[in-house]
Design a protein around this motif. Structure first.
Motif, PDB file in Angstrom:
ATOM      1  N   MET A   1      12.590   2.908   1.831  1.00 10.06           N
ATOM      2  CA  MET A   1      11.196   3.245   1.556  1.00 10.06           C
ATOM      3  C   MET A   1      10.399   1.968   1.307  1.00 10.06           C
ATOM      4  N   LYS A   2       9.322   1.788   2.059  1.00 12.30           N
ATOM      5  CA  LYS A   2       8.524   0.568   1.969  1.00 12.30           C
ATOM      6  C   LYS A   2       7.482   0.628   0.856  1.00 12.30           C
ATOM      7  N   ALA A   3       6.891   1.799   0.652  1.00 16.65           N
ATOM      8  CA  ALA A   3       5.837   1.929  -0.353  1.00 16.65           C
ATOM      9  C   ALA A   3       5.533   3.398  -0.588  1.00 16.65           C
ATOM     10  N   VAL A   4       4.892   3.669  -1.714  1.00 18.79           N
ATOM     11  CA  VAL A   4       4.407   5.015  -2.025  1.00 18.79           C
ATOM     12  C   VAL A   4       2.886   4.975  -2.028  1.00 18.79           C
ATOM     13  N   PHE A   5       2.270   5.796  -1.193  1.00 14.98           N
ATOM     14  CA  PHE A   5       0.817   5.902  -1.143  1.00 14.98           C
ATOM     15  C   PHE A   5       0.396   7.108  -1.983  1.00 14.98           C
ATOM     16  N   ILE A   6      -0.515   6.885  -2.915  1.00 16.85           N
ATOM     17  CA  ILE A   6      -1.002   7.960  -3.780  1.00 16.85           C
ATOM     18  C   ILE A   6      -2.513   8.087  -3.610  1.00 16.85           C
ATOM     19  N   PHE A   7      -2.972   9.305  -3.356  1.00 15.20           N
ATOM     20  CA  PHE A   7      -4.400   9.555  -3.196  1.00 15.20           C
ATOM     21  C   PHE A   7      -4.919  10.320  -4.410  1.00 15.20           C
TER      22      PHE A   7
ATOM     23  N   LYS B   1       5.694  -1.708 -19.933  1.00 16.76           N
ATOM     24  CA  LYS B   1       6.699  -0.759 -19.451  1.00 16.76           C
ATOM     25  C   LYS B   1       7.121  -1.061 -18.015  1.00 16.76           C
ATOM     26  N   THR B   2       6.156  -1.104 -17.124  1.00 15.41           N
ATOM     27  CA  THR B   2       6.480  -1.270 -15.710  1.00 15.41           C
ATOM     28  C   THR B   2       5.278  -1.830 -14.971  1.00 15.41           C
ATOM     29  N   GLU B   3       5.531  -2.385 -13.808  1.00 19.46           N
ATOM     30  CA  GLU B   3       4.444  -2.876 -12.961  1.00 19.46           C
ATOM     31  C   GLU B   3       4.641  -2.306 -11.567  1.00 19.46           C
ATOM     32  N   LYS B   4       4.342  -1.046 -11.428  1.00 20.96           N
ATOM     33  CA  LYS B   4       4.564  -0.361 -10.162  1.00 20.96           C
ATOM     34  C   LYS B   4       3.344  -0.423  -9.248  1.00 20.96           C
ATOM     35  N   ILE B   5       2.151  -0.401  -9.837  1.00 15.08           N
ATOM     36  CA  ILE B   5       0.932  -0.368  -9.031  1.00 15.08           C
ATOM     37  C   ILE B   5       0.637  -1.778  -8.523  1.00 15.08           C
TER      38      ILE B   5
ATOM     39  N   PHE C   1      14.062   7.487  -8.190  1.00 13.28           N
ATOM     40  CA  PHE C   1      13.995   7.508  -6.730  1.00 13.28           C
ATOM     41  C   PHE C   1      13.054   6.435  -6.176  1.00 13.28           C
ATOM     42  N   PHE C   2      12.214   5.887  -7.047  1.00 12.45           N
ATOM     43  CA  PHE C   2      11.234   4.910  -6.580  1.00 12.45           C
ATOM     44  C   PHE C   2      11.425   3.545  -7.229  1.00 12.45           C
ATOM     45  N   ASN C   3      12.638   3.250  -7.640  1.00 17.50           N
ATOM     46  CA  ASN C   3      12.921   1.921  -8.183  1.00 17.50           C
ATOM     47  C   ASN C   3      12.640   0.852  -7.127  1.00 17.50           C
ATOM     48  N   ASP C   4      11.950  -0.195  -7.531  1.00 14.96           N
ATOM     49  CA  ASP C   4      11.647  -1.334  -6.649  1.00 14.96           C
ATOM     50  C   ASP C   4      10.775  -0.957  -5.455  1.00 14.96           C
ATOM     51  N   VAL C   5      10.119   0.188  -5.522  1.00 20.38           N
ATOM     52  CA  VAL C   5       9.205   0.592  -4.451  1.00 20.38           C
ATOM     53  C   VAL C   5       7.770   0.446  -4.965  1.00 20.38           C
ATOM     54  N   PRO C   6       6.937  -0.344  -4.302  1.00 20.67           N
ATOM     55  CA  PRO C   6       5.561  -0.544  -4.776  1.00 20.67           C
ATOM     56  C   PRO C   6       4.695   0.693  -4.564  1.00 20.67           C
ATOM     57  N   PHE C   7       3.747   0.891  -5.466  1.00 21.22           N
ATOM     58  CA  PHE C   7       2.797   1.990  -5.360  1.00 21.22           C
ATOM     59  C   PHE C   7       1.436   1.431  -4.942  1.00 21.22           C
ATOM     60  N   LEU C   8       0.802   2.083  -3.989  1.00 19.46           N
ATOM     61  CA  LEU C   8      -0.568   1.760  -3.592  1.00 19.46           C
ATOM     62  C   LEU C   8      -1.414   3.006  -3.821  1.00 19.46           C
ATOM     63  N   ILE C   9      -2.463   2.874  -4.629  1.00 17.05           N
ATOM     64  CA  ILE C   9      -3.291   4.029  -4.975  1.00 17.05           C
ATOM     65  C   ILE C   9      -4.634   3.955  -4.249  1.00 17.05           C
ATOM     66  N   PHE C  10      -5.040   5.090  -3.705  1.00 24.22           N
ATOM     67  CA  PHE C  10      -6.322   5.205  -3.020  1.00 24.22           C
ATOM     68  C   PHE C  10      -7.202   6.163  -3.824  1.00 24.22           C
ATOM     69  N   PHE C  11      -8.251   5.627  -4.417  1.00 23.80           N
ATOM     70  CA  PHE C  11      -9.193   6.456  -5.169  1.00 23.80           C
ATOM     71  C   PHE C  11     -10.280   6.925  -4.195  1.00 23.80           C
ATOM     72  N   SER C  12     -10.232   8.197  -3.856  1.00 25.64           N
ATOM     73  CA  SER C  12     -11.136   8.722  -2.831  1.00 25.64           C
ATOM     74  C   SER C  12     -12.303   9.497  -3.448  1.00 25.64           C
ATOM     75  N   LYS C  13     -13.186   9.960  -2.576  1.00 28.10           N
ATOM     76  CA  LYS C  13     -14.368  10.749  -2.944  1.00 28.10           C
ATOM     77  C   LYS C  13     -15.275  10.008  -3.927  1.00 28.10           C
TER      78      LYS C  13
ATOM     79  N   LEU D   1       6.018   9.756 -11.509  1.00 30.91           N
ATOM     80  CA  LEU D   1       6.503   9.104 -10.290  1.00 30.91           C
ATOM     81  C   LEU D   1       6.906   7.658 -10.561  1.00 30.91           C
ATOM     82  N   LYS D   2       6.131   6.976 -11.396  1.00 32.75           N
ATOM     83  CA  LYS D   2       6.404   5.562 -11.672  1.00 32.75           C
ATOM     84  C   LYS D   2       7.735   5.364 -12.395  1.00 32.75           C
ATOM     85  N   THR D   3       8.141   6.351 -13.174  1.00 32.02           N
ATOM     86  CA  THR D   3       9.388   6.219 -13.931  1.00 32.02           C
ATOM     87  C   THR D   3      10.574   6.890 -13.246  1.00 32.02           C
TER      88      THR D   3
END
Length: 365
Positions: free
Chosen positions: A3-9, A97-101, A43-55, A38-40
């Motif tokens: 898994m390369k990244a997690v995209f969150i909208f 705690k963590t630096e996922k974003i 299943f997503f250890n060492d996987v970066p999160f990218l967040i898209f704030f829409s609308k 999701l951050k904790t």
């Protein structure tokens, strides 16, 4: 699975909504809770999160009618920028705690130009992250700086994009086969009044494709045209009583930045004010729209067409002063200390600046 990244909208306009299945739960609060889970997750250890704030458009339309404090009592901000920053910070990491974003983006999904830009940023981030033979940090910085030198600088790129987006235009340049929508502020910054009048007259007998190379140069200061483009510019310059020397005098960096410096010092015709910590920062809306995707979105979507942001607390006055200076000139008049440099680096995503700005902020440390 690699898994390369997690995209969150995240829908910004959900701050004033409730869940369909439970009317007692705020929709945005539930999204915040879900992202934390999701951050904790293992299943997503060492996987970066990218967040898209829409609308963002709906958010800006609703924020004055439905105050954020009605739904988040701890919010104490004064304006829509404070409200936006408050929501974003709800999703960002608690660094203890963590630096996922790793990156976040504020987007209007109906804005094709913005979506293309954001997707390009994501692709660049993921490509850089996943390169097998990735250079070390120092080597990587040198490589990026070299790459930037071979590409259009962010200052020229942003102002050229302002023209290409065809937004906030207030000047029509008529050609034989079309109408080119422009910005009077940029024209007056780059040309004398009599030269603008001559250009209007000359363009009536020219095709759009003959005029565009000159317009691109006016907006960017970059010589982006080929031999054919250059040949089309020369006759226009002659009729404007200008010559090739004018191009050398007006091109990036010296000539282009010198014109922007005059605009920077022209507070009399500036039409927007940011009030922060009892200080007033006077600026031209068009400059904000050219350099900041956040301000561009706000001016496109805020209904009341306000000419100021009051009691803004998002950045220290020193950092805000440097940021505004950078919006105009693409550089700083003095070196940055580590604190201000960090504030500016943190601004790249929030203000939706050109990603190349990161390098400019780091160079001055």
């Amino acid at each position: 699975m690699d898994m390369k990244a997690v995209f969150i909208f995240v829908s910004l306009s959900d701050y004033c909504k409730v869940l369909m299945e439970d009317k007692n739960i705020n929709a945005l609060s539930e999204e915040i809770k879900l992202v934390e889970e999701l951050k904790t997750s293992k299943f997503f250890n060492d996987v970066p999160f990218l967040i898209f704030f829409s609308k963002i458009d709906l958010f800006l339309q609703r924020i004055n009618k439905f105050p954020l404090s009605n739904y988040f009592p701890e919010y104490q901000g004064k304006n829509y920028m404070d409200a936006l920053e408050f929501i974003i910070n709800k999703f960002l990491d608690d660094k203890t705690k963590t630096e996922k974003i790793k990156r976040y983006f504020i987007v209007n999904l109906l804005d094709n130009f913005q979506i293309e830009t954001v997707l390009e940023k994501c692709a660049n981030y993921l490509t850089t992250k996943n390169e097998k033979n990735q250079p070390k940090e120092e080597e990587k910085k040198d490589y990026l700086e070299e790459e930037q030198e071979n590409d259009m600088n962010p200052l020229s790129e942003d102002y050229l994009n302002l023209f290409q987006r065809q937004e906030f235009c207030d000047f029509e340049l008529k050609t034989k086969d079309s109408i080119i929508n422009l910005h009077s502020l940029i024209l007056k910054m780059r040309l004398k009044e009599e030269e603008i009048k001559k250009l209007e007259k000359i363009s009536l007998n020219l095709q759009k494709k003959q005029v565009i190379p000159l317009i691109n140069f006016i907006y960017s200061g970059e010589i982006t045209f080929d031999l054919n483009g250059f040949n089309s510019i020369l006759p226009i310059l002659e009729k404007l009583d200008l010559d090739q020397k004018w191009i050398l005098e007006k091109k990036f960096p010296n000539g282009f930045i010198e014109d922007l410096k005059k605009l920077f010092n022209d507070k009399e015709n500036a039409d927007f004010t940011i009030i922060a910590n009892n200080s007033r920062f006077i600026i031209h809306k068009l400059v904000l729209c050219a350099r900041s995707g956040l301000f561009r979105g706000m001016f496109l979507n805020v209904i009341d067409d306000s000419n100021q942001v009051s009691e803004y607390t998002g950045k220290s006055n020193k950092a805000l002063d440097k940021l505004i200076q950078y919006f105009y000139l693409g550089k700083f008049d003095s070196k940055l200390n580590s604190k201000i440099s960090q504030e500016l680096n943190d601004s790249v995503d929030y203000y939706q600046l050109n990603p190349k700005c990161n390098l400019d902020f780091q160079k001055k440390n």
